[in-house]
Design an enzyme around this catalytic site. Structure first.
Site, mmCIF file in Angstrom:
data_model
loop_
_atom_site.group_PDB
_atom_site.id
_atom_site.type_symbol
_atom_site.label_atom_id
_atom_site.label_comp_id
_atom_site.label_asym_id
_atom_site.label_seq_id
_atom_site.Cartn_x
_atom_site.Cartn_y
_atom_site.Cartn_z
ATOM 1 N N ASN A 143 -47.924 89.312 -13.191
ATOM 2 C CA ASN A 143 -47.473 89.425 -14.587
ATOM 3 C C ASN A 143 -48.604 89.268 -15.593
ATOM 4 O O ASN A 143 -48.473 89.736 -16.729
ATOM 5 C CB ASN A 143 -46.333 88.437 -14.878
ATOM 6 N N GLU A 170 -49.114 76.436 -10.092
ATOM 7 C CA GLU A 170 -48.478 76.761 -11.378
ATOM 8 C C GLU A 170 -47.354 77.723 -11.071
ATOM 9 O O GLU A 170 -47.601 78.869 -10.679
ATOM 10 C CB GLU A 170 -49.478 77.440 -12.322
ATOM 11 N N CYS A 204 -43.880 83.297 -17.360
ATOM 12 C CA CYS A 204 -43.371 82.042 -16.793
ATOM 13 C C CYS A 204 -42.939 81.071 -17.866
ATOM 14 O O CYS A 204 -42.003 80.320 -17.673
ATOM 15 C CB CYS A 204 -44.447 81.405 -15.922
ATOM 16 N N GLU A 243 -53.817 72.590 -15.560
ATOM 17 C CA GLU A 243 -55.033 73.368 -15.816
ATOM 18 C C GLU A 243 -55.375 73.213 -17.288
ATOM 19 O O GLU A 243 -54.525 72.892 -18.097
ATOM 20 C CB GLU A 243 -54.802 74.836 -15.454
HETATM 21 N N1 LIG Z 1 -46.650 78.747 -14.089
HETATM 22 C C1 LIG Z 1 -47.348 79.808 -14.380
HETATM 23 O O1 LIG Z 1 -48.376 79.742 -15.034
HETATM 24 C C2 LIG Z 1 -46.904 81.169 -13.897
HETATM 25 C C3 LIG Z 1 -45.987 81.333 -12.897
HETATM 26 N N2 LIG Z 1 -45.639 82.595 -12.458
HETATM 27 C C4 LIG Z 1 -44.612 82.750 -11.432
HETATM 28 O O2 LIG Z 1 -44.998 83.754 -10.496
HETATM 29 C C5 LIG Z 1 -43.865 84.464 -10.039
HETATM 30 C C6 LIG Z 1 -44.094 85.958 -10.123
HETATM 31 O O3 LIG Z 1 -45.174 86.314 -9.387
HETATM 32 P P1 LIG Z 1 -45.068 86.944 -7.923
HETATM 33 O O4 LIG Z 1 -46.253 87.790 -7.770
HETATM 34 O O5 LIG Z 1 -43.745 87.517 -7.659
HETATM 35 O O6 LIG Z 1 -45.174 85.626 -7.059
HETATM 36 P P2 LIG Z 1 -45.563 85.507 -5.543
HETATM 37 O O7 LIG Z 1 -45.525 84.061 -5.263
HETATM 38 O O8 LIG Z 1 -44.808 86.413 -4.684
HETATM 39 O O9 LIG Z 1 -47.067 86.043 -5.484
HETATM 40 C C7 LIG Z 1 -48.097 85.446 -6.188
HETATM 41 C C8 LIG Z 1 -49.389 85.667 -5.436
HETATM 42 O O10 LIG Z 1 -49.314 84.985 -4.188
HETATM 43 C C9 LIG Z 1 -49.665 85.874 -3.129
HETATM 44 N N3 LIG Z 1 -48.967 85.427 -1.921
HETATM 45 C C10 LIG Z 1 -47.703 85.710 -1.518
HETATM 46 N N4 LIG Z 1 -47.439 85.116 -0.337
HETATM 47 C C11 LIG Z 1 -48.560 84.426 0.003
HETATM 48 C C12 LIG Z 1 -48.906 83.574 1.093
HETATM 49 N N5 LIG Z 1 -48.067 83.320 2.101
HETATM 50 N N6 LIG Z 1 -50.120 83.019 1.107
HETATM 51 C C13 LIG Z 1 -51.014 83.245 0.100
HETATM 52 N N7 LIG Z 1 -50.746 84.042 -0.947
HETATM 53 C C14 LIG Z 1 -49.530 84.617 -1.008
HETATM 54 C C15 LIG Z 1 -49.247 87.225 -3.636
HETATM 55 O O11 LIG Z 1 -49.903 88.233 -2.929
HETATM 56 C C16 LIG Z 1 -49.676 87.127 -5.095
HETATM 57 O O12 LIG Z 1 -51.054 87.371 -5.207
HETATM 58 C C17 LIG Z 1 -42.732 84.055 -10.940
HETATM 59 O O13 LIG Z 1 -41.846 83.232 -10.242
HETATM 60 C C18 LIG Z 1 -43.396 83.284 -12.049
HETATM 61 O O14 LIG Z 1 -42.667 82.284 -12.630
HETATM 62 C C19 LIG Z 1 -46.196 83.681 -13.002
HETATM 63 C C20 LIG Z 1 -47.112 83.558 -14.007
HETATM 64 C C21 LIG Z 1 -47.533 82.300 -14.529
HETATM 65 O O1 LIG Z 2 -46.956 83.890 -17.395
HETATM 66 C C1 LIG Z 2 -47.781 83.053 -17.239
HETATM 67 C C2 LIG Z 2 -48.659 82.549 -18.298
HETATM 68 C C3 LIG Z 2 -48.714 83.230 -19.458
HETATM 69 C C4 LIG Z 2 -49.520 82.746 -20.485
HETATM 70 C C5 LIG Z 2 -50.224 81.605 -20.289
HETATM 71 S S1 LIG Z 2 -51.174 81.007 -21.585
HETATM 72 O O2 LIG Z 2 -50.290 80.293 -22.447
HETATM 73 O O3 LIG Z 2 -51.746 82.151 -22.274
HETATM 74 O O4 LIG Z 2 -52.213 80.136 -21.050
HETATM 75 C C6 LIG Z 2 -50.179 80.934 -19.107
HETATM 76 C C7 LIG Z 2 -49.394 81.407 -18.095
#
Ligand SMILES: NC(=O)C1=CN([C@@H]2O[C@H](COP(=O)(O)OP(=O)(O)OC[C@H]3O[C@@H](n4cnc5c(N)ncnc54)[C@H](O)[C@@H]3O)[C@@H](O)[C@H]2O)C=CC1
Ligand SMILES: O=Cc1ccc(S(=O)(=O)O)cc1
Length: 492
Positions: free
Chosen positions: A159, A257, A290, A463
Site C-alpha cells: 500500500n 507494524e 493502516c 518506529e
Molecule cells: N502498521 C502499519 O504501518 C501498516 C500496516 N499495513 C498492513 O499490511 C497489510 C497489507 O499488506 P499485505 O501486503 O497484504 O500484507 P502481507 O502481510 O501479506 O505482506 C506484507 C509483506 O510481507 C511479505 N510476506 C508475506 N508472507 C511472508 C512470510 N511468510 N515471510 C516473510 N515475508 C512475508 C509479503 O511478500 C509482503 O512483502 C494490511 O493488513 C495493513 O494493515 C500496511 C501498511 C502500514
Molecule cells: O499505511 C501505512 C502508513 C501510512 C502512512 C504512514 S506515515 O504516517 O506517513 O508515517 C505510516 C504508515
C-alpha cells in the site's frame, strides 16, 4: 545469467531483477505483475530463490565490516546522496508507484517522494546525536553506545512501498547496518528503482540489497535465516505471527507494524463540517491505509447532521485513474482484494447492517469500489472487528464519553485514532483511547522524531526518532568508574 530486459511503464524503465552485491541479478523463476489501474500486464519480476537470498545475506555480511566501521558522520554523505538520487528520479518513482500500486500521482509527487527523501536524510542527521549521550552518576561515567546490529531484513507491504521501505532503510543504514529489502510482490517497482538510486549514490556494494519475490517463498526464507540480526516488518497480522515465530526460533528481534481498525470519534461539541471533511479523507488510497480512522463513532445527538455533511464530501470525491491530477480515490490493488472488500460488505448487509452510501463496484473499472459507509452495527460484527483495507467505513453512535471510549477500545487492534470535539474535551477523550497514537481535530500530522506503531494486534515496537535506532542498534553501556575501583566481596 544475463540481466533481464527492463520493464517499461509510462515511458519509465526499471529493472525487474534483484540487486545483490551492487549487481543486477536475474532469476530463472519470475512472477507476473499487472496494474491495478486497468489490469494491463506490466511485466515479469524476478522471484528470489534460495540462492538469491543466500547471495544477498553473504554480500550484506561482507559489506557490514566496512560500513559499520564508518562513523555516522562518515555515512551521512552517502545517505544524503542516496536521497538526492531519489529526488533526481522523482518523476520515475511517481509513475512506477502510481502504475503498480495505484497510488495517486499527485500524492506521490507532493507527499510520498519528498517524504522518502526525508526518511533517508532525517535519520542520517539524527544518527549524529546518538554517540554523545553519556550518563553521569556519582560513581561512574556511562558511555552509551548505539552499535550497528548487523544484517537487517526489511519486509514491506504494497500500500505504500516507497514510503515504508525508506522509513525503515533510513535509520537501518544510518545506524551502520547493511540491508536486504524484500519488496511487496504486488507493487515491487519503486523498490527496484531505489536500488538504482543507491547505486548512483555510490553506496558501497552489499550495503543495500533488493531481493524480489513472494512472501511465502523469498520472504519466509529471508526471515528464517539465523544470520539476520533484525527483522523490520510492516504488513498483515497473519504474516506477522509467522515472522514472529521464525524470528523467535533464532531469537532475532523483530519490529512489527500491522493493521488497524482505528476509531474516528466525533463528540457532540465537534466542528461537524471539519470532522466530516476529514472523514471523507479516510477513503484516500481507496482506504488501503493502516492508520485510517475506519470506525466512525459519532455522538447520537449530532449523528444525522454529521452524516449529511460527510455525504456531501463523499459525493464529490473524484474516483478514477490515479495518474489523472483530478482523481482523489484510485483503484484497489488486486482482484483478490476487491473480492475480499465486497465479501465484507455483503456479509455485513446480510447480517443486518444498513448502507448509508456505496456498497459495490464502481463503474470506472474492475478494481474500483464505491466509497462505502455501513451503520446499524453491533460491536462484535465482523466488519466492526476486522480490518477491511478498502474504502469501507462503519458508523456507530454513542451517548456519553464513557460509551465512546468503550466502543473505541472494543477491538483487538490499537494502531491510531482521530477525535473531533472542543479541544480540551477531545484531548481528554483521546488520552483514554488505547492506541499507539491519536490525532485531535486533525489527521495525518507526522513528525519523524515522534513514535509510530501500535498496541494489541496492531504490532510490536515503535518506529521514528530514537525508537528506530533503539531497534536497529545494539545498545551498549561502557561503564568507566570515576574513582579507582578495588575489588571487594562486601561491595554492593
Ligand atoms: N502498521 C502499519 O504501518 C501498516 C500496516 N499495513 C498492513 O499490511 C497489510 C497489507 O499488506 P499485505 O501486503 O497484504 O500484507 P502481507 O502481510 O501479506 O505482506 C506484507 C509483506 O510481507 C511479505 N510476506 C508475506 N508472507 C511472508 C512470510 N511468510 N515471510 C516473510 N515475508 C512475508 C509479503 O511478500 C509482503 O512483502 C494490511 O493488513 C495493513 O494493515 C500496511 C501498511 C502500514
Ligand atoms: O499505511 C501505512 C502508513 C501510512 C502512512 C504512514 S506515515 O504516517 O506517513 O508515517 C505510516 C504508515
Amino acid at each position: 545469467m544475463t540481466t533481464s530486459q527492463p520493464i517499461v511503464v509510462d515511458s519509465v524503465s526499471v529493472s525487474p531483477d534483484h540487486y545483490i552485491d551492487g549487481q543486477r541479478v536475474a532469476s530463472a523463476s519470475r512472477f507476473a505483475l499487472s496494474s491495478p489501474i486497468d489490469q494491463r500486464p506490466l511485466g515479469q519480476v524476478a522471484e528470489g530463490l534460495d540462492a538469491h537470498v543466500e547471495a544477498a545475506i553473504v554480500a550484506a555480511q561482507q559489506a557490514f565490516a566496512a560500513w559499520s566501521a564508518l562513523t555516522a558522520a562518515e555515512r551521512k554523505p552517502y545517505l544524503d546522496r542516496f536521497a538526492e538520487e531519489i529526488g533526481r528520479r522523482a518523476d520515475a518513482f511517481c509513475r512506477l508507484e502510481s502504475n503498480d500500486a495505484g497510488v495517486l500521482l499527485s500524492r506521490m509527487r507532493h507527499g510520498v517522494v519528498p517524504r522518502a527523501m526525508l526518511n533517508i536524510t532525517w535519520f542520517a542527521q539524527h544518527a549524529l546525536t546518538l554517540q554523545n549521550r553519556p550518563i553521569e552518576t556519582e560513581q561512574a561515567h556511562h558511555i552509551v553506545r548505539h552499535d550497528p546490529a548487523g544484517v537487517v531484513a526489511i519486509i514491506t507491504p504494497w500500500n505504500a512501498p516507497l514510503m515504508l521501505s525508506t522509513w525503515k532503510l533510513g535509520p537501518a543504514l544510518a545506524a551502520g547496518n547493511t540491508c536486504i529489502l524484500k519488496p511487496p510482490e504486488w507493487a515491487p517497482l519503486t523498490c527496484s528503482l531505489l536500488a538504482e538510486a543507491a547505486d548512483a549514490a555510490g553506496l558501497p556494494r552489499g550495503v543495500f540489497n533488493v531481493v524480489q519475490g513472494t512472501g511465502a517463498t523469498t520472504g519466509a526464507r529471508l526471515v528464517s535465516d539465523p544470520r539476520i540480526a533484525r527483522i523490520s516488518f510492516t504488513g498483515s497480522v497473519p504474516t506477522a505471527k509467522w515472522i514472529a515465530q521464525a524470528a523467535g526460533a533464532n531469537l532475532v528481534p523483530c519490529s512489527l507494524e500491522l493493521g488497524g481498525k482505528s476509531p474516528f470519534i466525533v463528540l457532540e461539541d465537534a466542528d461537524l463540517d471539519n470532522a466530516a471533511a476529514t472523514g471523507a479523507l479516510m477513503y484516500r488510497n481507496a482506504g488501503q491505509v493502516c492508520l485510517a480512522g475506519t470506525r466512525l463513532l459519532v455522538h447520537a445527538r449530532v449523528a444525522d447532521r454529521f452524516v449529511a455533511a460527510m455525504r456531501g464530501y463523499v459525493e464529490k470525491l473524484a474516483i478514477g485513474d490515479p495518474r489523472d491530477e483530478a482523481t482523489e480515490v484510485g483503484p484497489i490493488i488486486h482482484p483478490r482484494q476487491v473480492e475480499r472488500v465486497q465479501g465484507f460488505v455483503q456479509r455485513a448487509v446480510a447480517g443486518g447492517a444498513r448502507l448509508l452510501w456505496g456498497g459495490g463496484p464502481h463503474p470506472f473499472g474492475a478494481q474500483y469500489f464505491q466509497p462505502t459507509m455501513l451503520t446499524e452495527l453491533r460491536q462484535d460484527d465482523e466488519i466492526v472487528q476486522n480490518e477491511v483495507f478498502g474504502p469501507v467505513l462503519t458508523l456507530q453512535t454513542f451517548g456519553s464519553d464513557d460509551e465512546a471510549i468503550r466502543l473505541a477500545n472494543g477491538t483487538d487492534y490499537g494502531l491510531g485514532g482521530v477525535c473531533y470535539g472542543a479541544t480540551e474535551h477531545a484531548t481528554a477523550v483521546a488520552q483514554r483511547v488505547r492506541t499507539g497514537f491519536i490525532w485531535v481535530n486533525s489527521f495525518g500530522i507526522r513528525d519523524l522524531a515522534a513514535p509510530f506503531g501500535g498496541i494489541k494486534r496492531s504490532g510490536i515496537g515503535r518506529e521514528g526518532g530514537d525508537w528506530s535506532f533503539e531497534f536497529f542498534c545494539d545498545i551498549k553501556d561502557v561503564v568507566v568508574p570515576k574513582k579507582p575501583f578495588r575489588a571487594s566481596f562486601s561491595q554492593r
